[in-house]
Design a protein around this motif. Structure first.
Motif, PDB file in Angstrom:
ATOM      1  N   ILE A  86       0.817  -1.221   0.000  1.00 16.38           N
ATOM      2  CA  ILE A  86       0.000   0.000   0.000  1.00 16.38           C
ATOM      3  C   ILE A  86       0.850   1.271   0.000  1.00 16.38           C
ATOM      4  N   PRO A 126       3.326   2.122  -2.108  1.00 15.79           N
ATOM      5  CA  PRO A 126       3.349   2.694  -3.459  1.00 15.79           C
ATOM      6  C   PRO A 126       2.016   3.320  -3.877  1.00 15.79           C
ATOM      7  N   LEU A 127       0.892   2.728  -3.425  1.00 18.94           N
ATOM      8  CA  LEU A 127      -0.400   3.332  -3.786  1.00 18.94           C
ATOM      9  C   LEU A 127      -0.510   4.725  -3.186  1.00 18.94           C
ATOM     10  N   MET A 128      -0.053   4.850  -1.921  1.00 24.63           N
ATOM     11  CA  MET A 128      -0.132   6.154  -1.276  1.00 24.63           C
ATOM     12  C   MET A 128       0.899   7.117  -1.864  1.00 24.63           C
ATOM     13  N   ALA A 129       2.054   6.577  -2.275  1.00 18.82           N
ATOM     14  CA  ALA A 129       3.048   7.445  -2.920  1.00 18.82           C
ATOM     15  C   ALA A 129       2.480   7.991  -4.231  1.00 18.82           C
ATOM     16  N   TYR A 130       1.758   7.143  -4.964  1.00 19.14           N
ATOM     17  CA  TYR A 130       1.126   7.620  -6.195  1.00 19.14           C
ATOM     18  C   TYR A 130       0.050   8.660  -5.906  1.00 19.14           C
ATOM     19  N   VAL A 151       0.253  10.869  -3.542  1.00 21.63           N
ATOM     20  CA  VAL A 151       0.982  12.126  -3.344  1.00 21.63           C
ATOM     21  C   VAL A 151       1.408  12.703  -4.689  1.00 21.63           C
ATOM     22  N   LEU A 152       2.000  11.832  -5.539  1.00 23.17           N
ATOM     23  CA  LEU A 152       2.568  12.303  -6.803  1.00 23.17           C
ATOM     24  C   LEU A 152       1.511  12.786  -7.793  1.00 23.17           C
ATOM     25  N   THR A 153       0.381  12.078  -7.849  1.00 21.46           N
ATOM     26  CA  THR A 153      -0.605  12.420  -8.879  1.00 21.46           C
ATOM     27  C   THR A 153      -1.722  13.328  -8.370  1.00 21.46           C
ATOM     28  N   TRP A 202      -6.787   6.695  -5.372  1.00 16.63           N
ATOM     29  CA  TRP A 202      -5.677   5.939  -4.778  1.00 16.63           C
ATOM     30  C   TRP A 202      -5.956   5.521  -3.346  1.00 16.63           C
ATOM     31  N   ILE A 260      -4.422  -2.913  -7.390  1.00 13.89           N
ATOM     32  CA  ILE A 260      -5.129  -1.621  -7.493  1.00 13.89           C
ATOM     33  C   ILE A 260      -6.623  -1.840  -7.729  1.00 13.89           C
TER      34      ILE A 260
END
Lengths: 336, 465
Positions: free
Chosen positions: B95, B97-101, B103-105, B146, B177
């Motif tokens: 999870i 990377p999902l949360m990092a995405y 933040v990023l997107t 996300w 996802i």
């Protein structure tokens, strides 16, 4: 020292980059909060707030990327460090809550504005102090057993961590003061120049004190800095600090409004590089390396795709937002 | 202090408290960001001043709510590490990377364009400004995508393996996802956010109509909000029903708790309307039930057998009473929203939309209904997942940080005190903004005009292209 380029190293640089961007971006805006008591006039405070209100939110997002990225790319390090830094982390979060809402709340009230001014100052100071203490606590190392933090919950509190905490407060105040030099005019700018001098001198003292103390924390740090031929490389850092400091003093003396801020950022970059040199390749000093803490390769690869594509885009629109609000902030230019 | 307490219970209380506080702001700002984009689009399209006035009016409210959402969200992102470090170590690779995405997107998009949206109309012109508003609105939706993916994976985990260190590893990111409950959860939450916002906008409109039924801004916002309630409340009930069926398939124990089904029913389960679930005795006291309706709703057949909690080991039971009651509160709010939507439709057809005081008072009373429903729904789904953090795979007790109760208890106390100060002040400021009627020449998000120096004094000039 040779740096093998692998996924974990790439991610170590990405996280380091995110944290650095956070430090320089939120650093100056936390610094403004720290300087608040030195500008008692409401008019000045309005200008100070207005100089960052359009961008502070984006600045703080880098902290979320730093924390979230650490959890995703180095889950073991995140799982060990957060409980080890429990109290400073909670203090930082509470500080950020107070100062964050102050950006909106202080405009919504006349009676309680002073209270939100205090919240802005107190929150900024507390968050900064906590970040600096956390940094010191990481550098001195934490007690790890298996995959858990195994120390006490006051281990983070030492003379060294207090030193790094105070140093960061001084450093952010310098960034804040030089930001004001750049963004304001008239009497407010003159005050900011004066404060820049004071905090620059204090910052040099802080850099010196931390530099002297760090190598004595662990043999590894001493070795890293002074062993031949490493010293050829590491000596570049103090030499560069001297050069940047000279340039910064000159820019303050000549009243070149835009230079001091960027030179102060350069000082931060050098100090930060110095920390990186001390720590690499440990992510939890003396206990866990970046390879031990690394998430499985497919997690790191999956995120790398996003980072490679999105970070440049994020930097581009962030730069655009700063560009939109470029130039000096005038006292009457409230936007609320 | 807190020596006698269980550290895990305190950590759960802290998560529940900070999460409950946080969730109401995104629920509001997701809907409001889209509403603002619609208002600005209508202004650009029609050129009618009422739309930009409403835009500026709600923009100030959005700014306050968004600020509170941001600061409480930062707390959430670090709480996984402070209080749930074992969870972070084990589940972080999936999870994280999902949360990092997210933040990023999403977070950067929202935060990056927020400044321009709030203060930049005069600096960038109406078209670029609309782009900024649109980016903020899209950012809130991407964020929902996300975070609900991450949460859904914890509810219905798929596409992973477990390594030697006990860490979850994604074997197939698309399966992680787009896990089985994700589409239902995403639709249900986004609709909930839109309904929540519509109810607040509708209540503010109704409040001002009760004072002056000719106020143009109030009429427009009230009418728009009532359309939203009329159209979306029934869709939401349908979406909720579909989500329920999905939960029955993937998390049957949660449904048993929500329905209060301690016993299995071989030929048709009743629908328990009300009662007092008694976990100790494994029965619902004072139950008022409709025979076979439970099977009709969940299996679309009156005779379909339904398994009860008696088929599940006791140590895997969630707290039944909480799931049972929070579910009923959510459904009750949903039915009230449906009633409001239908009532307003009736009044609209009779040409009394702006004249029915009863409708307006009903709408004002419904202002908090969306928030209550969102909180209750969230409690239903999270408590229903207990005693697991990753459903069926990782227990809550095995997810906590190695912390002593005094540490977690003190930080919980600190959060409660700070949040109540901040929350109380924020709500007062929001209500103050909403209490002022939207007027022509509403102060705009301008960086140039001398306004707000004395608090909430309106500007003499509005922002016009």
């Amino acid at each position: 020292m040779s740096i093998a380029v692998d996924l974990a190293t790439v991610w170590a640089f990405i996280i380091a980059f995110a944290v650095f961007v956070y430090v320089v971006m939120d650093g100056f805006d936390l610094g403004l909060g720290i300087l608040f008591p030195l500008f008692p006039e409401k008019r000045d405070r309005d200008v100070i707030m207005n100089s960052v209100a359009p961008v502070w939110d984006g600045n703080e997002t880098w902290l979320v990327l730093g924390g979230g990225g650490l959890m995703a790319a180095f889950p073991l390090a995140y799982a060990v460090l957060m409980p080890a830094l429990y109290t400073p982390m909670i203090a930082m979060l509470l500080g950020l809550v107070f100062r964050g809402v102050a950006f909106e709340f202080r405009w919504r009230t006349t009676k309680a504005r002073n209270k939100w001014d205090i919240a802005f100052f107190g929150g900024s100071l507390l968050a900064t102090l906590a970040q600096g203490i956390a940094l010191g606590a990481i550098l001195q190392g934490v007690h790890v057993e298996g995959r858990h933090y195994a120390g006490g919950w006051w281990d983070w509190l030492t003379p060294f961590s207090i030193l790094t905490g105070v140093s960061l407060v001084i450093g952010y105040a310098l960034l804040g003061a030089t930001w004001l030099v750049m963004k304001t005019e008239g009497e407010l700018r003159d005050r900011a120049y004066h404060l820049s001098w004071i905090f620059l001198l204090a910052m040099l003292g802080a850099i010196g004190a931390v530099s002297i103390a760090t190598p004595f924390l662990h043999v590894q740090y001493t070795h890293r800095w002074f062993a031949w031929p490493n010293v050829l490389l590491t000596a570049q850092v103090p030499i560069s600090v001297a050069v940047i400091t000279a340039l910064l003093l000159r820019s303050l003396a000549k009243k070149l409004d835009y230079q001091p801020f960027f030179l102060a950022l350069a000082l931060f970059a050098l100090s930060y590089a110095g920390l990186g040199i001390s720590m690499y390749p440990y992510i939890v000093p003396q206990s866990i390396t970046i390879w031990q803490a690394a998430a499985p390769e497919n997690s790191q690869l999956f995120m790398l795709v996003g980072v490679a594509g999105l970070i440049p885009l994020i930097l581009a629109y962030t730069a655009w937002a700063y560009w939109v609000f470029r130039g000096k902030v005038r006292p009457e230019s409230g936007y609320h | 202090m807190f020596e006698g307490f269980d550290a895990v219970v305190l950590a759960r209380a802290q998560f529940a408290f900070t999460m409950s506080f946080h969730i109401i702001f995104p629920a509001f700002s997701i809907g409001l960001a889209s509403y603002l984009a619609v208002l600005e689009a209508l202004w650009l399209w029609t050129g009618r001043e009422v739309f930009i006035n409403l835009f500026n009016y709600w923009l100030k409210i959005f700014a306050v709510a968004f600020g509170m959402g941001v600061v409480s969200g930062i707390v959430m992102s670090y709480q996984f590490g402070t209080n749930w470090s074992a969870f972070s170590d084990k589940v972080g690779p999936v999870i994280g990377p999902l949360m990092a995405y997210e933040v990023l997107t999403a977070f950067f998009l929202e935060a990056g364009f927020l400044g321009v949206m709030l203060f930049g109309l005069k600096r960038v012109g109406p078209r670029l400004h609309f782009l900024a508003t649109l980016m903020v609105a899209i950012g809130t939706l991407i964020s929902a995508f996300w975070i609900l993916s991450a949460n859904s994976w914890m509810q219905t985990p798929t596409g992973h393996t477990v390594n030697a260190d006990g860490q979850f590893i994604a074997a197939d990111w698309l399966k992680v996802i787009f896990n089985p409950s994700f589409p239902y959860r995403l639709v249900h939450m986004v609709l909930a956010a839109y309904l929540t916002t519509a109810l607040v906008v509708g209540a503010v409109g109704a409040w001002h109509l009760l004072r002056d039924r000719h106020l143009a801004g109030a009429r427009v916002m009230f009418s728009m909000a009532m359309w939203m309630a009329t159209l979306v409340a029934p869709i939401q009930i349908l979406a909720g029903d579909q989500h329920g069926l999905n939960t029955l398939e993937h998390q049957p124990v949660k449904i048993m708790a929500m329905e209060g089904h301690f016993q299995s029913h071989k030929d048709g389960a009743p629908l328990i309307l009300f009662g007092l679930p008694n976990q100790q005795a494994a029965r619902v006291d004072y139950a008022i039930e409709v025979p076979r309706l439970g099977s009709v709703i969940l299996k679309h057949s009156p005779d379909a057998p339904m398994a009860g909690l008696d088929t599940v080991p006791r140590e895997n039971w969630p707290p039944v009473a909480i799931a049972f009651w929070s579910f009923r509160i959510m459904v009750g709010m949903g039915l009230l929203m449906l009633a409001l939507g239908l009532f307003s439709l009736l009044m609209r057809f009779q040409g009394k939309l702006y004249d029915s005081r009863l409708l307006h008072m009903f709408a004002v009373a419904m202002a908090p209904a969306g928030f209550i429903a969102v909180l209750a729904g969230w409690i239903t789904t999270e408590v229903g997942r207990q005693p697991f953090t990753v459903y069926g795979l990782l227990r809550t007790v095995d997810s906590a940080s190695p912390l002593a109760a005094p540490a977690v208890g003190s930080s919980l106390l600190a959060f409660i005190i700070v949040y109540f100060i901040v929350f109380a002040a924020g709500v007062i400021y929001l209500l103050r903004l909403m209490a002022a009627p939207p007027h022509p020449g509403e102060e705009g998000p301008s960086h140039e005009t001398p306004i707000r120096s004395a608090g909430i004094t309106p500007a003499t000039q509005g922002a016009r292209p």
